[in-house]
Design a protein around this motif. Structure first.
Motif, PDB file in Angstrom:
ATOM      1  N   TYR A   1       1.429 -16.148   9.662  1.00 35.17           N
ATOM      2  CA  TYR A   1       0.593 -14.941   9.705  1.00 35.17           C
ATOM      3  C   TYR A   1       0.620 -14.208   8.370  1.00 35.17           C
ATOM      4  O   TYR A   1       1.661 -14.138   7.711  1.00 35.17           O
ATOM      5  CB  TYR A   1       1.104 -13.962  10.765  1.00 35.17           C
ATOM      6  N   GLN A   2      -0.528 -13.642   8.003  1.00 30.86           N
ATOM      7  CA  GLN A   2      -0.617 -12.656   6.923  1.00 30.86           C
ATOM      8  C   GLN A   2      -1.370 -11.457   7.497  1.00 30.86           C
ATOM      9  O   GLN A   2      -2.303 -11.645   8.267  1.00 30.86           O
ATOM     10  CB  GLN A   2      -1.436 -13.181   5.743  1.00 30.86           C
ATOM     11  N   SER A   3      -0.969 -10.256   7.123  1.00 30.04           N
ATOM     12  CA  SER A   3      -1.733  -9.077   7.540  1.00 30.04           C
ATOM     13  C   SER A   3      -1.963  -8.154   6.362  1.00 30.04           C
ATOM     14  O   SER A   3      -1.201  -8.155   5.407  1.00 30.04           O
ATOM     15  CB  SER A   3      -0.998  -8.243   8.598  1.00 30.04           C
ATOM     16  N   VAL A   4      -3.012  -7.366   6.486  1.00 27.97           N
ATOM     17  CA  VAL A   4      -3.255  -6.282   5.547  1.00 27.97           C
ATOM     18  C   VAL A   4      -3.409  -5.015   6.356  1.00 27.97           C
ATOM     19  O   VAL A   4      -4.098  -5.005   7.383  1.00 27.97           O
ATOM     20  CB  VAL A   4      -4.548  -6.525   4.731  1.00 27.97           C
ATOM     21  N   VAL A   5      -2.732  -3.959   5.927  1.00 22.02           N
ATOM     22  CA  VAL A   5      -2.805  -2.693   6.637  1.00 22.02           C
ATOM     23  C   VAL A   5      -2.834  -1.583   5.583  1.00 22.02           C
ATOM     24  O   VAL A   5      -2.376  -1.793   4.450  1.00 22.02           O
ATOM     25  CB  VAL A   5      -1.620  -2.580   7.638  1.00 22.02           C
TER      26      VAL A   5
END
Lengths: 422, 422
Positions: free
Chosen positions: B38-42
């Motif tokens: 997983y990769q996320s941007v927040v």
């Protein structure tokens, strides 16, 4: 309305490609006034994709998925989305005909797995793909919307422009409008502290600082019913920033870089420029030559990395190199005034410094840089202390040289004066 | 072990910047044998950041966060991570001293908000930032690890290399060993097709091609109990690649760039070099001067963007400019042999081309570039057709010039001959 991006692809998780789709889609959604709070990347794995999709659908009104629409068994996005929305797949005659046509016109044999791309969730909107075989899809149910787009940017971008943008525009009337105030010669912390009162408790419009090498960009953003109202919200805040930062602002135009602002200033004042670089070895000239049309003003560029080149090419005195050293205000000044240059320009800019990792001493540490700027015979030399590795010191030197050029030209031609370099 | 990436920054959610950090970190983690699902941007929002972090910590062993470590109130990553791990913040004397030193050596005023960057979660490992003020952090608790890195790539990358990579390598007993075979002068598709049989059905070791501007890197990777065993697995595959690609391989050393290989070749053959650039405007010289120690070989650099500069500085004939045009094999040749240069070097390299967006014609389209290389009086000129925008064409030209320099020097001093440029 909120939107969320889910990019599907093992090649993203492995870092084989940079996720330009996310940046493109995010920028488009922001321009449409949609609030995007999350982006995710997940691989071609049914379980993890379903988990990610469930979370996204739970917290956002619209989920845009990219990738995983291809013909191989790896490609699971459509199947997972159809299941999540309870819309079973069925063969779409229109899409099948388009895919058959795609192969026929290219004299290619259509393999059986390509038919998989014409399977469509029942009730979904089909978006024709003019640049590939996998159609895009929009699935609507219970006020939730899934938008499925192909992964290759040369398919995704035209499909977004043609079909998705009009669809999203019709959903909500409001828009987001941004204006960027670009500053040079002031550090990020100082710039942030100068607008802390504006940041505290802000709602609409908002202002946020972004640090670049040698620059700070302040982005002012407003949300309104239409562009006219949004611009009216942005205007007084931009005016206030102009009051506070004054001549340190080099542009409020999104497309203008620092080197473009300097080239424009040269053009406006009918000035030619030559560069004389040591440690930056051509980087300043290269940045100026980024700008199409620079040929009107760019005269000569000299890279005088060795002491011999400094003497022979620009005419730095042997005695100055001996007495002050190659990295000194005296040598920077002689480089900028260059008696031996074939022909001097109206503005001559010199850079000499210690970029490291070797060559530093207690007296002259790595990061010490002198920049000289001679505008029609009036020479200014400044001393700088940059941090970081060789690449960072050289980049910082070039940004500082552009900033100094701008300041010297403005001071020469107007009443503006700049204080100590920050 | 599993790793997950969380990139923090409103500018990513707004699509103002492309998430190159995610690609870099993903590639590094894959090379270390860590599984990234997983990769996320927040954005810079406490509640959403906390939610994202909680999910990540729940499902992955290691979470790498980037961004949000700066001095402004927007920057919340450290506070949120400290809270999630139950490690309250305290002033770190070492970090504070480093930050004070940073400002002092640059003669800058340190504003109060900069002290915030020296607050550290109790018990965290502090990673010194050699290229900025915000230190990195590693928080360990209950077999979970959070790694916090600054957002700017020129701070994140060196910090990862210096501190995070060795830390991650030490976590798992088995090792992943990679060797990169770097090739210039052969395109990605051709290189990939030349090793398709090796890629098909590979398990351990594996080989994967990565395209760079003007280069292809083939990464050979093996997993084994220790380095010796891994190296034994890698060795025969690297040998096979050497058989197939021969002299197109410029190095198998991770730290050697194409410009370093060229500078090493100049040093080894006791050759000096001068550059004469038009459309690249100093970029070739700047790349050579990336290499510490280049002062031994770099003689002069000339940026001759205008026709006048081509005539006056290097002595290109007026009649040649008139008859063949500035972008021609003839002018590239005259630039490389430069009769008017103050002093010629053993190797003289010239670049002249149309980088666009304007200046192209049906006969001479944007992307047409001529590169000349004169080694001790023997001149070679090649014609290139590059794709892309102004920046891409200029970058491709510099890579091609380095490749041509390498080929010409090798051909001059050895039996190696290179065929047509791919």
């Amino acid at each position: 309305m909120t939107v969320e991006l889910v990019c599907v692809g093992t090649e993203l998780l492995l870092g084989n490609i940079v996720n330009t789709n996310a940046a493109y889609l995010a920028e488009q959604c922001a321009a449409l006034g949609l609030s995007c709070y999350y982006q995710s990347v997940v691989g071609d794995n049914a379980e993890r994709l379903k988990g990610t999709l469930d979370v996204a659908v739970g917290r956002s009104d619209i989920v845009i998925l990219s990738g995983g629409l291809g013909p191989t068994t790896d490609d699971l996005t459509k199947e997972t989305a159809a299941e999540a929305m309870g819309m079973p797949l069925a063969m779409d005659a229109h899409s099948l005909a388009r895919i058959e046509h795609f192969f026929k016109t290219r004299n290619l044999e259509m393999t059986e797995n390509n038919k998989k791309q014409a399977l469509v969730p029942s009730g979904a909107l089909v978006l024709d793909n003019d640049n590939g075989t996998a159609p895009g899809l929009i699935l609507e149910k219970d006020n939730k919307r899934l938008i499925l787009l192909p992964g290759p940017p040369n398919e995704l971008v035209p499909m977004f422009e043609k079909s998705v943008k009009p669809y999203l525009e019709a959903l909500e009337p409001g828009i987001i409008y941004s204006k960027t105030v670009k500053i040079c010669g002031i550090g990020e912390s100082k710039a942030a502290s100068m607008i802390q009162d504006l940041i505290d408790g802000q709602t609409n419009p908002t202002v946020a600082p972004y640090a670049k090498t040698g620059e700070v960009h302040l982005r002012v953003t407003a949300r309104a019913a239409d562009e006219k109202q949004a611009k009216q919200l942005v205007k007084p805040l931009v005016k206030e920033l102009k009051n506070r930062f004054g001549a340190a602002i080099y542009t409020t135009d999104e497309d203008v870089t620092l080197e473009k602002a300097v080239v424009d200033l040269l053009l406006a004042n009918d000035l030619t420029v030559s560069t004389i670089e040591s440690c930056t070895g051509g980087m300043l000239a290269a940045r100026l030559i980024n700008i199409p049309g620079v040929s009107e003003v760019f005269k000569y560029g000299y890279i005088t990395y060795s002491n011999k080149a400094k003497r022979k090419v620009v005419g730095v005195k042997k005695s100055s190199l001996h007495k002050y050293g190659a990295v000194s205000a005296q040598v920077a000044s002689e480089m900028a005034t260059g008696p031996a240059m074939i022909s001097k320009a109206d503005v001559n800019v010199s850079i000499t410094g210690i970029a490291g990792p070797d060559g530093g001493s207690a007296e002259k540490p790595v990061g010490l840089v002198y920049i000289g700027c001679c505008v029609k015979g009036k020479t200014t030399v400044k001393e700088y202390h940059f941090m970081g590795n060789r690449a960072k010191i050289r980049e910082s030197s070039v940004s500082a040289a552009l900033t100094l050029m701008r300041q010297c030209i403005l001071e020469y031609f107007s009443e503006v004066t700049f204080g100590k370099q920050d």
